[in-house]
Design an enzyme around this catalytic site. Sequence first.
Site, PDB file in Angstrom:
ATOM      1  N   GLY A  53       0.828  -1.196   0.000  1.00 38.35           N
ATOM      2  CA  GLY A  53       0.000   0.000   0.000  1.00 38.35           C
ATOM      3  C   GLY A  53       0.863   1.247   0.000  1.00 38.35           C
ATOM      4  O   GLY A  53       2.060   1.189   0.303  1.00 38.35           O
ATOM      5  N   GLU A 166       4.506 -11.221  -6.017  1.00 40.10           N
ATOM      6  CA  GLU A 166       3.423 -11.404  -6.974  1.00 40.10           C
ATOM      7  C   GLU A 166       3.748 -10.911  -8.377  1.00 40.10           C
ATOM      8  O   GLU A 166       3.098 -11.328  -9.347  1.00 40.10           O
ATOM      9  CB  GLU A 166       2.144 -10.714  -6.470  1.00 40.10           C
ATOM     10  CG  GLU A 166       2.177  -9.202  -6.465  1.00 40.10           C
ATOM     11  CD  GLU A 166       2.750  -8.591  -5.198  1.00 40.10           C
ATOM     12  OE1 GLU A 166       2.420  -7.429  -4.903  1.00 40.10           O
ATOM     13  OE2 GLU A 166       3.535  -9.273  -4.506  1.00 40.10           O
ATOM     14  N   SER A 218     -22.492 -10.766 -26.529  1.00 39.88           N
ATOM     15  CA  SER A 218     -22.016  -9.564 -27.223  1.00 39.88           C
ATOM     16  C   SER A 218     -21.044  -9.863 -28.355  1.00 39.88           C
ATOM     17  O   SER A 218     -20.731  -8.990 -29.148  1.00 39.88           O
ATOM     18  CB  SER A 218     -21.336  -8.632 -26.226  1.00 39.88           C
ATOM     19  OG  SER A 218     -20.139  -9.218 -25.743  1.00 39.88           O
ATOM     20  N   GLY A 219     -20.526 -11.093 -28.411  1.00 34.25           N
ATOM     21  CA  GLY A 219     -19.542 -11.422 -29.434  1.00 34.25           C
ATOM     22  C   GLY A 219     -18.163 -11.680 -28.861  1.00 34.25           C
ATOM     23  O   GLY A 219     -17.283 -12.157 -29.560  1.00 34.25           O
ATOM     24  N   GLY A 220     -17.967 -11.361 -27.585  1.00 34.82           N
ATOM     25  CA  GLY A 220     -16.682 -11.585 -26.963  1.00 34.82           C
ATOM     26  C   GLY A 220     -16.596 -12.944 -26.292  1.00 34.82           C
ATOM     27  O   GLY A 220     -17.575 -13.671 -26.168  1.00 34.82           O
ATOM     28  N   VAL A 221     -15.396 -13.283 -25.840  1.00 29.54           N
ATOM     29  CA  VAL A 221     -15.149 -14.562 -25.177  1.00 29.54           C
ATOM     30  C   VAL A 221     -15.977 -14.678 -23.903  1.00 29.54           C
ATOM     31  O   VAL A 221     -16.598 -15.709 -23.624  1.00 29.54           O
ATOM     32  CB  VAL A 221     -13.648 -14.718 -24.853  1.00 29.54           C
ATOM     33  CG1 VAL A 221     -13.398 -15.998 -24.059  1.00 29.54           C
ATOM     34  CG2 VAL A 221     -12.821 -14.710 -26.128  1.00 29.54           C
ATOM     35  N   SER A 223     -18.811 -13.227 -22.668  1.00 30.37           N
ATOM     36  CA  SER A 223     -20.259 -13.424 -22.723  1.00 30.37           C
ATOM     37  C   SER A 223     -20.606 -14.794 -23.282  1.00 30.37           C
ATOM     38  O   SER A 223     -21.588 -15.414 -22.866  1.00 30.37           O
ATOM     39  CB  SER A 223     -20.915 -12.326 -23.556  1.00 30.37           C
ATOM     40  OG  SER A 223     -20.492 -12.380 -24.906  1.00 30.37           O
ATOM     41  N   LYS A 364      -9.255 -13.471 -16.953  1.00 28.95           N
ATOM     42  CA  LYS A 364      -9.463 -13.834 -18.352  1.00 28.95           C
ATOM     43  C   LYS A 364      -8.961 -15.241 -18.678  1.00 28.95           C
ATOM     44  O   LYS A 364      -9.648 -16.017 -19.356  1.00 28.95           O
ATOM     45  CB  LYS A 364      -8.786 -12.813 -19.261  1.00 28.95           C
ATOM     46  CG  LYS A 364      -8.869 -13.122 -20.754  1.00 28.95           C
ATOM     47  CD  LYS A 364     -10.274 -12.963 -21.298  1.00 28.95           C
ATOM     48  CE  LYS A 364     -10.624 -11.501 -21.428  1.00 28.95           C
ATOM     49  NZ  LYS A 364     -11.919 -11.316 -22.128  1.00 28.95           N
TER      50      LYS A 364
END
Length: 511
Positions: A53, A166, A218-221, A223, A364
């Site tokens: 932080g 990370e 919508s056409g994307g991966v 959705s 993703k």
Amino acid sequence: MNSIAILDFGSQYAQIIARRVRETQVYCELFPWDAPQEKILSINPKGFILSGGPKSVYEAGAPYIQKFILESGLPILGICYGMQALTHALGGKVDPSAQREYGHAEIESLIPNPLITNLSQVWMSHGDRITRMPDGFVALAKSGNSPCAAMGDMQRKYFGVQFHPEVHHTPNGVELLKHFAIDICGAKPEWTPISIIDESVKRIREQVGNQRVLAAVSGGVDSTVAAALVHKAIGDQLVTVFVDTGLLRHNEGEQVASALRDGLGVELITVEASASFLGALKGITDPEQKRKIVGEKFIRIFEAQAQKAGRPKFLVQGTIYPDVVESSAPDRNTAEKIKTHHNVGGLPEDMKFALVEPLKYLFKDEVRLVGEALGLSESLVWRQPFPGPGLTVRCLGECTPERISRLRAADSILLEELSNAGFIGKGAQTSQAFMVLLPVKSVGVMGDQRTYQETAAIRAVTTEDFMTADWARLPHDLLAKISNRIVNEVDGINRVVYDITSKPPATIEWE
């Protein structure tokens, strides 16, 4: 549950910690540092990770570790500020460093320990350091600027590291997180695509019961995978609606329709609405307003379809974790809102649906793995990410039919050439690539004639989690070929440029 609770003290890397823990196949969730006790403990964590932080623990109003965490008896790993907060809470001392430490550093392990193994190169980002460890702690590693670069209390299983395991700048850093989650906390590595599907199916069935559900594709991966996941859970209760907004990529509609209707047997309704969307966008140039217009239009179309389908009360959306984070949804954290995503923050307040968002806490790459496990084709699952508002957020300025057509043609050339060269698709280094059409005209010359046409920008990035990204180092010859084809084949573009900005400071999309 075999889970780890990650407490966010304001770090730009907090989401990456979550992504790295997920890589070890251990489930985790990210909470604000001051989230209510019942919410944090609701996932039955096996341990806690405290993020970095920007504050100093001795500042007035600095974030602190809530009492119940220390009283839980569970293992704790503090990273950077999290280490300092742990030290401060347990009676140690934190002071400003004589020399700030940012960037690459080398650490030296001081004693054998269960946390730090095969780790020497690390990424530092701090201005304070531990000057007196709390009782019960021993130094585990040191750096040139930090005599206590890592510390541990083996009895209580409390650990702290001054560096950031990370980030990819710390090679083998994920191994440290794995040691903590699995070996020290005892969490079992059971977070797999199959377990994600099983848990999601259970939750979807509990949420919707025997109700009919409408899915927005919508056409994307995202959705498409969300629709496939809900279809697995409730079968014929699902009706999918694919809206041709006039803002899609080349052949988008045909590919998605084939995957859902022919590949999975999902009921699919196609709505032609390009004139409606482009008409609503006429004269609009502000990106936030564009997103809200598209979000409003989507919902109104779905409400109309819902009446035809018996008025289902539920709407499926492909919201994923980075969408939630960047839109600063109030149930996740208090990060500054970067932009409105139409499937998170751009929906009208009076919509008549309850949302079903089965991918809401997935990254993703996790979505893609789930898609493959559901049986979606590799070409669909690994297609280029596409924003819900479509090409409107890549067409800067007004979205006229002519400009959208121009952008679509240029984007098709880019993806074709990158695919042919092996720079996009499964296993490719380039994570996302697309064209942006700029409302900037410049003078050119074609066939001895003066031109005054628009500029197109290539955006191509590499990323592991879409929270941060670097620009892709595409070969110059490949860029030259793409540029040459666009200028020669797409009417209205006479100049192509390449965006070499990382995220941060930029976002991946331009709007």
